[in-house]
Design an enzyme around this catalytic site. Structure first.
Site, short mmCIF file in Angstrom:
data_model
loop_
_atom_site.label_atom_id
_atom_site.label_comp_id
_atom_site.label_asym_id
_atom_site.label_seq_id
_atom_site.Cartn_x
_atom_site.Cartn_y
_atom_site.Cartn_z
N HIS A 1 0.88 -1.11 -0.05
CA HIS A 1 0.13 -0.04 -0.07
C HIS A 1 0.72 1.22 -0.02
O HIS A 1 1.72 1.52 0.89
CB HIS A 1 -0.89 0.13 1.39
N GLU B 1 -16.38 2.77 1.67
CA GLU B 1 -16.02 3.54 2.65
C GLU B 1 -16.75 4.73 3.03
O GLU B 1 -16.95 5.27 4.15
CB GLU B 1 -14.61 3.94 2.35
C1 NOJ Z 1 -8.93 6.40 0.39
C2 NOJ Z 1 -8.91 4.96 -0.33
O1 NOJ Z 1 -9.91 4.72 -0.90
C3 NOJ Z 1 -8.92 3.87 1.19
O2 NOJ Z 1 -9.19 2.56 0.52
C4 NOJ Z 1 -7.67 3.98 1.77
O3 NOJ Z 1 -7.93 3.00 2.89
C5 NOJ Z 1 -7.57 5.29 2.44
N1 NOJ Z 1 -7.64 6.26 1.17
C6 NOJ Z 1 -6.24 5.44 3.07
O4 NOJ Z 1 -5.07 5.27 2.09
#
Ligand code: NOJ
Length: 655
Positions: free
Chosen positions: A368, A466
């Protein structure tokens, strides 16, 4: 000074370009010193006379006489193969006419406009070859119009907003459009035709947004750079393809894969690319159990990572995403991206140890990189950051570009500007060189470049789960198949089962979370909840997630209307099994399914995960009925979808 490379001609000419089956017709005409095109489908007007042209910033005086030098017609028919995706093959069947144009007076600038007319689409692009007196240009604006009946309805998300593409779609009258909107822009005309305006092969140029121009015609508004221009390019240069997808029903639109045919096949071997399903150290941060930043509740510790790897093995999932493993997350991470270090782990996380452990257990780590849009900081580290993952055997990276603007060369630029596009492309190409696959969050929209760069396995690029916890309505995901998903797969972070969590309540039923794995295609598909939820409470439901593939040979939409519902059947690329998924808006409904796509002489057994009658996204999301049933070709079945619900089905062929 501004100057036109415009298309002017003394005489009036008209050229008709028919699609191979003659249902679509594009008329290109030169008149009043300008070039226009219009499009019909079965003689119904789709686009009325629409202007074309490119406005260039420069020192040359305005040119005023461009003539047609010649045109060249050709016929193409081939079947292209996609290395992975929703479908394995796509017909690339079109008639092409290239119009070669030149100014009649000095400096005799030249330009080509190339049209392709398909049975279900029209595409065209501008090609600007090296000119007699100059070899680079700055583009002030592209003057492409899409003159569509303003009484049409459109499903829009606004452009130039801080959250990029992450907005709820809004249904609007085209005539009341009062802002620039992103593509794909899906439109239903008063004569019942469904269109989506998009672009293909976006490289080295600002992304096209659309707005009503002074003539009240829908027209391109190319995302600007911070200096106000749209792009600086070296010649020869070809703009992205402008693409108009056309269908007679909403679900037919979702079968339109023309975008990929307008991209080139890969130049090197990408047989190493494999689609992936993964879990991750992720949702625990969204529900406040863990943090990205190091500290007492740090998520990405060596210990947690090993636990997740073990859970992935038990669950039969191939990958584990680890977010928050690196230095730089302290404080308000959305403001502090300048601190992110992509080769330095936090003290409680040992990347070498974790990746070794994952390898031993046969699990892929998904690395990541959250850049927070600080591109200068990221690009300085890019090569070493990718090398760090590559030498540790990590073949997948999720990247993130949270933040309202990017910081590039010390200036704030739109994610969707030419410089943003160039940056994203740099990451895709560098990743390809190192045999790394990408899942880009806060990406540049999809324009089919994954045909050329198959290591670009997924993107986010729309409001994903999210935002649950209040900011997603049940109809949102019922709009995506007809809009955002026309631009390629999406990492919607499906499979959240902890629906009544107090921190983030999810506005769907459980069966719908399964349906997403079929409805919302992604080359990298995340089962987004914490593994203990799956293992402790929903073993049986998780079977579906374990079995659903991430690579299909065929996809057949079965029913749907934009914003109301969508049902699709997809055939696994590796087996004879079919997977069907369906979702609905806040209204419950019964769908009549006819299994006419199954083989005539075979028997099948379906595992069906459906909402129970009493299920409801608001107060009874877990009520799911799971059953198995024999099926044969042409059998039919009525399936109930609860409000905010859905269903999923695995149909196994019996020998
Ligand atoms: C936004 C991303 O869509 C999400 O998946 C991620 O966890 C956060 N940024 C932090 O990188």
């Amino acid at each position: 000074m501004l100057q036109w490379v415009n298309i002017l001609h003394r005489k009036r000419i008209e050229k008709l370009i028919n699609s191979p089956d003659k249902s679509m017709c594009c008329k290109v005409s030169l008149k009043n010193n300008r070039i226009f095109y219009s499009v019909t489908k079965n003689n119904k007007i789709i686009l009325d006379e629409s202007g074309l042209g490119i406005l260039i910033c420069g020192e040359q005086p305005i040119a005023n006489k461009i003539a047609l030098v010649r045109y060249q017609e050709s016929r193409h028919r081939e079947t292209i193969t996609m290395p992975w995706g929703e479908v394995e093959t796509i017909n690339n069947d079109y008639n092409e006419v290239a119009f070669f144009l030149s100014e009649e007076q000095s400096p005799h600038r030249i330009m080509t406009i190339r049209f392709r007319v398909f049975n279900n689409a029209v595409a065209f692009c501008y090609e600007i070859p090296p000119q007699p007196k100059f070899s680079q240009i700055s583009i002030a604006e592209e003057l492409t119009e899409f003159n569509i009946d303003l009484n049409s309805v459109a499903w829009k998300i606004p452009a130039y907003q801080p959250d990029r593409y992450e907005y709820n779609y809004e249904k609007t009258n085209l005539g009341s459009l009062n802002e620039s909107v992103h593509t794909p822009l899906t439109i239903k005309t008063p004569n019942g035709i469904y269109l989506s305006i998009h672009e293909a092969a976006l490289y080295n140029y600002g992304s096209a947004t659309l707005k009503l121009n002074g003539d009240r015609h829908l027209s391109t508004d190319i995302t600007p750079l911070s200096d106000g221009t749209k792009a600086h390019v070296i010649l020869p240069f070809q703009t992205p393809w402008r693409l108009i997808m056309v269908a007679e029903s909403a679900i037919e639109l979702t079968t339109n894969h023309t975008m990929y045919t307008l991209n080139d096949p890969p130049e090197s071997d990408f047989s190493w690319v494999k689609t992936l399903k993964f879990i991750g150290i992720w949702w625990a941060m969204y529900v406040g159990e863990w943090t990205w930043a190091k500290g007492e509740r740090h998520g990405a510790t060596t210990e947690h990572a090993k636990e997740y790897i073990d859970a992935a093995v038990r669950l039969g999932i191939s990958g584990v995403l680890i977010e928050g493993w690196n230095e730089g997350w302290e404080g308000d991470w959305l403001q502090n991206g300048i601190n992110n270090q992509f080769t330095v782990s936090t003290p409680d996380f040992n990347l070498e140890e974790v990746s070794r452990y994952a390898r031993q257990r046969g699990i892929e780590i998904v690395g990541h990189h959250e850049t927070v849009g600080f591109i200068d900081n990221y690009e300085k580290q890019l090569e070493s950051a990718y090398n760090y993952y590559a030498i540790n055997g990590i073949k997948y990276i999720k990247t993130g570009y949270a933040g309202s603007m990017m910081l590039i060369n010390g200036r704030r630029e739109y994610h969707h500007s030419q410089l943003g596009v160039i940056h994203y492309q740099k990451t895709v190409e560098l990743a390809a060189k190192k045999h790394i696959c990408l899942d880009i969050h806060e990406p540049i929209k999809g324009t089919g470049i994954e045909r050329t760069w198959p290591n670009l396995l997924s993107r986010e690029g729309a409001r994903g789960q999210e935002y649950e916890g209040g900011a997603i309505s049940p109809s949102h995901a019922c709009i995506l198949p007809y809009t955002r998903l026309l631009s390629g797969g999406m990492d919607y972070t499906s499979g959240i089962f902890d629906l009544e969590n107090n921190v983030k309540r999810i506005a769907t039923t459980l069966a719908r979370q399964l349906a997403y794995f079929v409805v919302i295609y992604s080359g990298m598909q995340m089962a987004a909840d914490r593994p203990f939820i799956y293992e402790e409470r929903f073993k049986q439901e998780f079977e579906f997630i374990k079995n659903v593939p991430t690579n299909f040979s065929t996809s057949l939409p079965l029913a749907g209307e934009i914003g109301e519902y969508y049902v699709v059947a997809r055939k696994d690329r590796e087996s004879e099994d079919w997977f069907v998924g369906g979702i609905t808006d806040e209204n419950g409904r019964t769908i009549h399914l006819v299994f006419d796509f199954l083989d005539m002489n075979s028997s099948y057994e379906a595992s069906i995960y459906a909402d129970a009658r009493e299920a409801h996204f608001r107060d009874n999301p877990f009520a799911t009925e799971i059953k198995t049933q024999r099926l044969k070709h042409n059998n039919s079945l009525d399936i109930y979808l609860a409000p905010g619900g859905g269903f999923a089905m695995q149909i196994r062929k019996l020998n």
